[in-house]
Design an enzyme around this catalytic site. Structure first.
Site, PDB file in Angstrom:
ATOM      1  N   CYS A 145      -8.323 -16.551   5.319  1.00  0.00           N
ATOM      2  CA  CYS A 145      -7.770 -17.246   4.153  1.00  0.00           C
ATOM      3  C   CYS A 145      -7.567 -18.745   4.375  1.00  0.00           C
ATOM      4  CB  CYS A 145      -6.479 -16.594   3.685  1.00  0.00           C
ATOM      5  SG  CYS A 145      -5.237 -16.333   4.951  1.00  0.00           S
TER       6      CYS A 145
ATOM      7  N   ASP B  40      -5.663 -18.910  -4.936  1.00  0.00           N
ATOM      8  CA  ASP B  40      -5.469 -17.842  -3.966  1.00  0.00           C
ATOM      9  C   ASP B  40      -6.806 -17.321  -3.440  1.00  0.00           C
ATOM     10  OD1 ASP B  40      -4.558 -15.723  -2.490  1.00  0.00           O
ATOM     11  OD2 ASP B  40      -3.380 -14.811  -4.097  1.00  0.00           O
TER      12      ASP B  40
ATOM     13  N   HIS C 169      -7.131 -14.717  -1.511  1.00  0.00           N
ATOM     14  CA  HIS C 169      -6.987 -13.306  -1.160  1.00  0.00           C
ATOM     15  C   HIS C 169      -7.559 -12.399  -2.249  1.00  0.00           C
ATOM     16  CE1 HIS C 169      -3.768 -15.407   1.107  1.00  0.00           C
ATOM     17  NE2 HIS C 169      -4.172 -14.599   2.070  1.00  0.00           N
TER      18      HIS C 169
END
Length: 440
Positions: A122, A381, A383
């Site tokens: 990430c 994000d 993820h």
């Protein structure tokens, strides 16, 4: 899967050897992280209509007449909201930023058998997003937005998780049958813009050419100039391996080396600088602006995209006489937790047009901060595990590289370790940045 089909699969995998077991682990880790992070897609992000929203130096107001209700920036605002406020403009701006997330089923990463970065990549993805924003400023200017940004569909958790589960099962079966992964292809050549129709259409075509080429540099293949494979390979020289946790400071140095070593002529006119002990040495930045890259002369080459001037999109008549510099500053905003006194500092940074964002996040969960409203940070994000895309094809789909859904995080939850980024087009730009930062 567990009751009737899973045990025979494991027996077959054991017979295939340790490499296949590792592949199986990777696939199930990917499935697990799909479920683990799907919570992020379940709730829509609300924005207050009474406070301005800052996004990488641009300010948006959602206030509608006689309306004090919260606004949602994700595909739910009414036509009246669009007319009275800046919701649509914000959505288009946000969705035009390049979104780089977990991927799976790409060629194995250097020094490993991993074919996915789910669960550990990430921070590298956040760094890629910040670097992509710098390149957007370099080639297209801050005012550029993607023409298809508002056509992106909202992320549907139920549909996505069902599709992901089916994809995992299919890939497991393919692995057992000996199917091979997508082969590595070379980076696409810089597509040549063809003036067609009006000058406006030709300009739009040129912008889209830059956009598509820029995204291709972040493809998940060993030959991609700024792709995950290249970043992991550079990380090996710093003691990091695929599957390790990468902090924001390490990622800053990896990004610097990736930009410096990029061989694509389109990247010859830009370099990167990383501060030392939170200190930016002006002489070094100015030298970076002026010194030519080894073996490359960016200004003289006709195939090198020129840099935009005065925040305008690039044109073939605009040539830069120096290199642009991406300035990366690893910092720590507190001790074990982020000091609240730094929030106004972060706000001021994200309000600057030269800012390309902040990479950081929560402990062990990185994200890319691009703005704020009140006491909450707005972020992208990484993820979200998506399938491998072969960017070597001329018409590869761009939709998965743009996010329709902004997220918010209270500043108090931000990890103190982060890296701040700026884009400086010239020495004159750097002087302006330095003046602005002196006021922060």
């Amino acid at each position: 899967l567990c009751g009737n089909g899973f045990h025979p699969l494991l027996v077959q995998m054991e017979n295939k050897g340790s490499d296949e077991v590792e592949k199986l682990k990777t696939k199930f880790l990917s499935a697990w992280h799909n479920v683990k992070y799907s919570w992020a897609l379940k709730s829509k992000t609300s924005f207050s209509r009474n406070s301005p929203v800052l996004l990488l130096g641009k300010c948006y107001h959602f206030k509608a007449e006689d309306d004090d209700s919260p606004a949602e920036a994700c595909n739910d605002a009414s036509d009246e909201d669009f007319i009275m406020g800046n919701v649509e403009a914000f959505r288009k701006d946000f969705a035009s930023r390049v979104w780089l997330t977990y991927r799976e089923e790409f060629p194995p990463l250097p020094g490993s058998t991993l074919t996915s970065d789910c669960g550990w990549g990430c921070m590298l993805r956040a760094g890629q997003m910040m670097l992509a924003q710098a390149l957007i400023l370099h080639f297209l200017g801050r005012d550029w937005t993607w023409s298809e940004a508002l056509t992106l569909q909202p992320l549907d958790t139920e549909t996505w998780t069902t599709t992901a589960a089916k994809r995992i099962v299919a890939s497991l079966e393919a692995s057992l049958q000996g199917s091979h992964r997508p082969s590595d292809h070379g980076s696409p050549p810089m597509h040549q813009a063809q003036a067609q129709g009006s000058a406006e259409e030709a300009d739009a075509h040129l912008k889209e050419m830059y956009h598509r080429t820029l995204v291709s540099w972040f493809g998940d293949s060993p030959s991609a100039q700024l792709g995950l494979h290249r970043l992991v390979r550079l990380g090996l020289t710093m003691g990091k391996q695929a599957g390790d946790w990468y902090g924001p400071a390490v990622v800053a140095h990896i990004l610097k080396k990736a930009v410096e070593e990029a061989m694509d002529p389109g990247l010859a006119g830009i370099t990167a600088y990383v501060s030392q002990d939170c200190t930016v040495y002006s002489a070094d930045v100015i030298d970076s602006h002026r010194a030519p890259r080894a073996g490359q002369a960016s200004a003289e080459r006709s195939d090198v995209p020129p840099s935009p001037q005065n925040n305008q999109p690039v044109s073939t008549s605009t040539l830069s006489d120096s290199r642009a510099v991406i300035i990366l500053i690893p910092v720590r905003l507190g001790g074990e937790r982020t000091n609240p006194e730094y929030f106004n500092f972060a706000k001021s940074i994200l309000s600057l047009e030269y800012c390309i964002g902040i990479i950081g996040g929560k402990p062990k969960q990185a994200c890319y901060f691009v703005g704020f409203q009140d006491d909450s940070l707005i972020y992208m994000d990484p993820h979200y595990c998506q399938s491998f895309v072969d960017v070597s094809t001329s018409d590869f789909p761009l939709q998965s590289y743009h996010c329709p859904s902004p997220k918010k995080m209270p500043f108090s939850k931000m990890d103190p370790s982060c890296t701040i980024g700026f884009y400086s087009r010239s020495v004159q730009d750097y002087e302006r940045i330095r003046q602005e930062l002196s006021k922060v």
